[in-house]
Design a protein around this motif. Structure first.
Motif, PDB file in Angstrom:
ATOM      1  N   GLU B 149     -31.535 -28.178  71.112  1.00 36.02           N
ATOM      2  CA  GLU B 149     -30.758 -27.016  70.698  1.00 36.02           C
ATOM      3  C   GLU B 149     -31.303 -26.418  69.406  1.00 36.02           C
ATOM      4  O   GLU B 149     -31.407 -25.197  69.253  1.00 36.02           O
ATOM      5  N   GLU B 155     -31.778 -19.641  72.023  1.00 33.96           N
ATOM      6  CA  GLU B 155     -30.406 -20.120  72.198  1.00 33.96           C
ATOM      7  C   GLU B 155     -30.097 -20.358  73.666  1.00 33.96           C
ATOM      8  O   GLU B 155     -29.035 -20.049  74.163  1.00 33.96           O
ATOM      9  N   VAL B 158     -27.785 -25.342  74.572  1.00 33.37           N
ATOM     10  CA  VAL B 158     -26.869 -25.703  73.496  1.00 33.37           C
ATOM     11  C   VAL B 158     -26.093 -26.942  73.929  1.00 33.37           C
ATOM     12  O   VAL B 158     -26.036 -27.278  75.115  1.00 33.37           O
ATOM     13  N   ARG B 191     -19.987 -22.123  70.154  1.00 32.41           N
ATOM     14  CA  ARG B 191     -21.065 -23.032  69.798  1.00 32.41           C
ATOM     15  C   ARG B 191     -22.313 -22.253  69.393  1.00 32.41           C
ATOM     16  O   ARG B 191     -23.013 -22.611  68.436  1.00 32.41           O
ATOM     17  N   ILE B 192     -22.586 -21.180  70.119  1.00 35.40           N
ATOM     18  CA  ILE B 192     -23.771 -20.392  69.790  1.00 35.40           C
ATOM     19  C   ILE B 192     -23.660 -19.819  68.390  1.00 35.40           C
ATOM     20  O   ILE B 192     -24.608 -19.873  67.584  1.00 35.40           O
ATOM     21  N   VAL B 195     -24.239 -22.583  65.992  1.00 36.29           N
ATOM     22  CA  VAL B 195     -25.655 -22.937  65.917  1.00 36.29           C
ATOM     23  C   VAL B 195     -26.398 -21.929  65.061  1.00 36.29           C
ATOM     24  O   VAL B 195     -27.248 -22.279  64.235  1.00 36.29           O
TER      25      VAL B 195
END
Lengths: 357, 210, 100, 163
Positions: B149, B155, B158, B191-192, B195
């Motif tokens: 990830e 992207e 993940v 989550r993206i 990140v």
């Protein structure tokens, strides 16, 4: 003769049933559940029959089934004879020692004299020590015969620790023997009628020392270096499985019960209730007729004894879940440099007081 | 773009926290060296918990929940924080295709050699684009480190917050093909974003620039 | 009731076995064990005589023998340990020097 | 009962003397100790029986086992030199001769018949203690000094480090 035989068999069955049928399985549950309650957890409660979990009481049953159906494994290079023998050597003393512990007084029922102890030996306490010292072989042999380094270390530690604490345990008990002037456990129990004749008031130091040594003899936390699972896997019984494993496990729990029994008999007034004498109880039960009232008294005394035993089991469990493990050198130091001199001083002071009286 | 994490200890923010005085080289007082009183003190603490919880078990206080931290797992579930590294998944674009361009960076970085990619090309609008013909993730090898990830420039892979149903009786079932890995991007938005924050990825998300 | 000579013969048998062990074995530890066995055989004689003569003195002797045995075991094992440290063996044939 | 226990004792003693492994030898010696304790019980010496188990089986033999395990003696006894075999054989013969003489003595000597009646509480702790602390007080004290000397000796011997 016939009545005596029946009496003996009844007593043996009673003690055996209470130990193997009640205490041995239930203590596994108690240990899990009590530790959970002490640590703000819930504890084992998932095993169920038709949806009834009975607050986790079925877990000992499921555990037993699971362990018994496992493969009985003997590692390569192990000494088969001793590997098989060791769990039996461990379990036998734990079962036998209860024979000399009185769980009630002596009663006249229907003209027959009942002495509530399986073997009323003249050398009662020494008998206990003799068999307690044999328990050492169980762990030492288990460690040696498994052909495993962890087991071996555990066996060595067990040998050193149990040998050291046997000495201290023997000396810590001398004070109480001096006070009561007998080795017979029934006599010692019978002498503690009054609350202030209980061993714990006459020998407070002896009590603490004995309890410490007894826990150390049983290899439970904080003295569990022979089986320290964070250091040497499971110590001397690393290589055991199935029936043999459960025997070590049972031996440990039965020893907890035995220690509680000994401590109760020696220090906590055996089967006597505090403040209420036997005669008073007898007159209280007078409504039931002469024979039945004695039976009632007997049952009360047995209940009292086991209540005290259960209290001590609870105390040992609390100690087990409160204290961290000692280091090996600390254990040796505690045994030889602190408990042994303290026990000697205790004997000396006891003798002095008895002389001056 | 920098991102500041505002840690708190209890309700006190980290920078307001005063260091607790730690006793090094403890010299025990006589009272502590006697040991028995200290043992008794410790046992009083545990006994107090025991009694309080025991009463709580028998007469559960109404309204207020008992002070027990156990979570009945299958019935109750903890809310998973966005930082949790669960099963790695491939991001599925809105059009149903995978975002991955089969650059092979994750395959290269994976410490457990769990990922294997076969790349190919396909038409997208007027352009050609690279895509993974097959993307297999061996879940029996995955160590949930999250390096794939971190290294992914698009992207495309993940860590999701799934942690259930990952154990299998058969190793064959643990090799996840591309179809099993794809998860719609809508589900992974949090989550993206996270990140992007922790790895500072928004700087070079080429796809967004184009 | 078992007569006295049977006890004595048992004691003699055990004593002889112990003696043979002392003379033939070369592992120092086993030699010590054989000595313990001989002491035990003697103890048996004491107790048997004590019972049959109705005299408690035999018990006292046994008590003393046990004390001596314990002392002997402690010192003997200490010697064996230091011997093993120095020579890496407990074989009495290989320990033939009076010093070191 | 006596014959069963005696037989087991003799068998275990033989196993002990002939066994190659020190641990097995120690375990068979423990069996011998146990059998002797049983015989003491038959002879009404309950205190001595308990002491036998505590001192021998419980303390001394655990010490032996501990030392065996600590030193971890794996080596087998090598072959005996020729001249030594002869010596050993002689020793066995000599022991056998002594044994035969002992048996002869036991058979020939006029052993005391069993005394009628027992002293009050034969073998009980109280009686043993009374004699021990009156008639045999001096040996008792000497024994305690012996034990002390043994403790000191053992500590010094075992503590000595290799230079």
């Amino acid at each position: 003769m016939f009545a005596e035989l029946i009496e003996a068999i009844a007593k043996i069955l009673f003690i055996f049933g209470v130990n193997m049928g009640f205490f041995a399985p239930i203590l596994g549950w108690v240990e899990r559940k009590q530790s959970a309650v002490m640590q703000d957890r819930i504890g084992a409660n998932r095993a169920d029959i038709l949806g009834f979990t009975l607050i986790g009481l079925l877990h000992p049953l499921t555990d037993t089934i699971k362990i018994l159906t496992k493969e009985d494994f003997i590692p390569a290079g192990a000494n088969k004879l001793f590997h098989t023998l060791a769990p039996f050597i461990s379990l036998t003393p734990a079962l036998i020692t209860f024979a000399v512990i009185p769980f009630g007084g002596q009663y006249e029922i229907f003209g027959h004299r009942v002495n509530l102890v399986i073997a009323d030996l003249d050398v009662g306490i020494l008998f206990i020590f003799a068999f307690a010292s044999l328990a050492t072989y169980g762990s030492v042999l288990a460690g040696w015969s498994s052909n495993n380094n962890w087991s071996f270390l555990g066996g060595l530690r067990a040998a050193a620790q149990m040998l050291s604490y046997e000495v201290a345990m023997g000396l810590s008990i001398i004070g109480i023997i001096m006070v009561y002037g007998s080795l017979k456990l029934t006599e010692i129990g019978a002498m503690q009628v009054d609350l202030f004749k209980w061993g714990i008031f006459l020998q407070p130091v002896g009590f603490i020392l004995f309890l410490t040594c007894a826990i150390a003899e049983n290899k439970r936390v904080p003295f569990d270096i022979p089986e320290a699972e964070t250091e040497i896997v499971a110590g001397y019984f690393t290589e055991y499985s199935s029936m043999k494993f459960i025997m070590f496990w049972m031996a440990e729990f039965l020893e907890v019960v035995t220690i509680s029994g000994i401590v109760t008999t020696l220090f906590l007034g055996a089967w006597h209730l505090p403040f209420v004498s036997g005669e008073k109880l007898l007159s209280l039960f007078g409504f039931a007729g002469p024979n039945l009232s004695i039976v009632l008294l007997m049952l009360t005394n047995i209940a009292t004894f086991f209540a005290k035993v259960i209290f001590f089991i609870w105390l040992q469990m609390t100690i087990r879940w409160t204290l961290p493990r000692f280091r090996y050198d600390q254990i040796m130091k505690l045994g030889w440099k602190i408990i042994l001199p303290l026990a000697l001083i205790n004997i000396f002071i006891t003798g002095l007081v008895m002389l001056l009286k | 773009m920098s991102y500041e994490l505002n840690y708190t200890v209890g309700s006190i923010p980290l920078d307001k926290l005063k260091p607790k005085k730690v006793r090094k080289n403890i010299e025990l007082t006589l009272w502590e060296r006697l040991y028995i009183p200290e043992i008794a003190r410790g046992m009083i603490v545990t006994t107090r918990h025991f009694i309080v919880n025991m009463v709580g078990f028998i007469f559960p206080p109404e309204g207020k929940k008992r002070k027990i931290f156990t979570v009945y797992y299958p019935e109750e579930k903890l809310t998973i924080h966005v930082a949790y590294r669960g099963r790695p998944v491939l991001v599925q674009r809105e059009d149903g295709k995978e975002k991955c361009i089969a650059c092979g960076l994750c395959e290269r970085i994976c410490p457990a050699f769990a990922i294997s990619i076969i790349g190919g090309e396909r038409q997208r609008g007027n352009d050609m684009e690279r895509y993974p013909v097959s993307y297999t993730l061996d879940m029996s090898r995955c160590v949930y480190c999250g390096l794939c990830e971190e290294v992914c420039p698009y992207e495309a892979i993940v860590m999701s917050n799934e942690y259930e149903g990952l154990a299998e009786y058969d190793r064959e079932n643990m090799i996840y093909p591309k179809e099993k890995l794809l998860v719609p991007v809508a589900k992974l938005q949090k989550r993206i974003e996270y990140v992007r924050k922790i790895y500072g990825k928004s700087n070079y998300d080429l796809r967004n620039m184009i | 009731m078992v007569p006295l000579n049977h006890y004595l013969i048992l004691s003699a048998v055990l004593f002889s076995i112990g003696a043979v062990g002392v003379f033939t074995r070369r592992n120092a530890l086993i030699i010590y064990m054989c000595i313990e066995l001989m002491l035990n055989a003697v103890n048996l004689t004491f107790i048997a005589f004590s019972k049959f003569l109705n005299n408690m003195d035999g018990h006292i002797f046994t008590f003393m023998v046990m004390t001596v045995a314990a002392a002997e075991a402690a010192v003997g094992l200490a010697i064996i340990i230091s011997m093993f440290r120095n020579k890496e063996t407990v074989n009495v044939d290989e320990i033939n020097l009076m010093k070191g | 009962m006596f014959y069963i226990i005696g037989g087991v004792a003799v068998l275990s003693a033989l196993i002990m003397v002939t066994n190659k492994k020190p641990v097995s030898a120690a375990m068979s010696l423990i069996v011998v100790m146990f059998c002797l304790a049983g015989i003491y019980v038959i002879l009404d010496a309950h205190l001595i029986a308990a002491l036998q188990i505590i001192v021998y089986a419980g303390a001394i033999m655990v010490l032996f086992l501990f030392v065996i395990m600590l030193l971890n003696i794996q080596e087998k006894e090598g072959r005996v030199a020729k001249h030594k075999i002869f010596f050993q054989f002689t020793w066995i013969l000599a022991t056998g001769y002594v044994f035969i003489n002992m048996v002869k003595l036991i058979g020939a000597g006029d052993l005391p018949a069993r005394m009628e009646g027992n002293i009050d509480g034969f073998g009980t702790t109280r009686v043993v203690a009374e004699i021990l602390f009156t008639d045999f007080l001096l040996p008792f004290e000497i024994a305690s000094i012996l034990l002390l000397a043994a403790i000191v000796g053992a500590v010094i011997l075992a503590k000595a480090k290799i230079e």
